[in-house]
Design an enzyme around this catalytic site. Structure first.
Site, short mmCIF file in Angstrom:
data_model
loop_
_atom_site.label_atom_id
_atom_site.label_comp_id
_atom_site.label_asym_id
_atom_site.label_seq_id
_atom_site.Cartn_x
_atom_site.Cartn_y
_atom_site.Cartn_z
N ARG A 133 -0.57 -17.20 -3.66
CA ARG A 133 -1.21 -16.86 -2.39
C ARG A 133 -2.71 -16.61 -2.54
NH1 ARG A 133 3.20 -13.06 0.84
NH2 ARG A 133 4.97 -14.46 0.61
N ASP B 146 0.56 -5.10 13.97
CA ASP B 146 0.78 -5.60 12.62
C ASP B 146 -0.56 -5.54 11.90
OD1 ASP B 146 3.28 -7.30 11.30
OD2 ASP B 146 1.36 -7.68 10.33
#
Length: 284
Positions: free
Chosen positions: A47, A150
């Site tokens: 990532r 979030d």
């Protein structure tokens, strides 16, 4: 002196050392409370190597030094987004939604009631809550508003759009699909969009649960924080629960994930149904 140990370098674009991984673990824990397990090295490399390419960093050391040197660097947002795991689905852990419906019917007072989806990811959970409220009150304008937050700004952008591939709705009845979604055509064939009436019930906002202050106002009749605490260690879980309780209505419900247990917070919350909690009422 022996060289610093490296992880497996086969076909890797960048060297990635144990020291790099430990630095990432400390940084993401401090920034977002995420406690990375020791077996997540490959995930971290995969990532973050994309961020190295995007930013032009020559090495993990250079990239991490950039972040450590400036806590306000805009790259911090991308760093957190990259390491946040977002796994969700419509009506996931389906037993929670009838409990929510019954709770809200009992609590109806004629005033606007508030719900909070505290880790909404790409939006499926928040929209499931909205669908439940429309069905519960028999109206696309129920006396309810939903806050959906979030830490990951990328997933919030998806949530606000409310567009999903049809296969994401496989567990949903055709009746629900027809009532709450609009089918795409042309370039959007195979996709659906949530009805605008559902979107009107939800406010999507960015929020770090580990932030020093939450710009929120309660009380909330229910807070969903499902399958989030598993990424935090117990002291961090406790601190978050301490901040949840003042925002929760005295009779409000806290919905948690199926794999999360909170014996260490028995002075804060008590179980009242399957993975559903209430705050512990103090004797005065």
């Amino acid at each position: 002196m022996s060289a610093e140990p490296q992880f497996e370098q086969t076909s890797r674009e960048y060297a990635f050392s144990l020291r790099d991984f430990e630095s990432v673990k400390k940084m993401i824990y401090a920034r977002a409370g995420i406690a990375l397990a020791d077996n997540r090295q490959e995930m971290v490399y995969t990532r973050l190597s994309r961020r190295l390419r995007m930013t032009g960093a020559q090495s993990f050391g250079d990239y991490l030094l950039r972040l450590e040197s400036n806590s306000e660097d805009e790259e911090w947002e991308a760093f957190v987004n990259a390491l946040t795991t977002n796994l969700t689905a419509f009506f996931r852990e389906a037993h929670h939604f009838p409990i929510l419906a019954e709770h809200m019917k009992r609590k109806r007072t004629g005033k606007l009631m508030k719900l909070w989806c505290s880790a909404c990811s790409t939006g499926e959970e928040a929209y499931s809550m909205a669908i439940t409220m429309v069905e519960t009150f028999g109206s696309f304008k129920p006396p309810v508003r939903i806050l959906a937050t979030d830490i990951d700004t990328n997933v919030l952008a998806t949530a606000r759009q409310g567009v999903y591939p049809m296969e994401r709705l496989e567990s949903m009845s055709q009746e629900r699909i027809k009532r709450f979604f609009l089918k795409g055509s042309g370039g959007r064939d195979g996709y659906v969009r949530v009805r605008p009436e559902l979107l009107d019930l939800i406010a999507f906002k960015q929020l770090n649960l580990l932030g020093a202050a939450w710009p929120l106002r309660g009380p909330f009749e229910a807070i969903f924080c499902r399958n989030v605490m598993i990424y935090f260690d117990k002291p961090t879980q406790y601190r978050i629960l301490q901040k949840f309780i003042p925002l929760l209505d005295p009779d409000g419900l806290l919905f948690m994930g199926h794999s999360e247990v909170f014996q260490h917070a028995a002075d804060l919350i008590k179980i009242c149904d399957r993975t559903v909690y209430k705050s512990v009422q103090k004797n005065v």
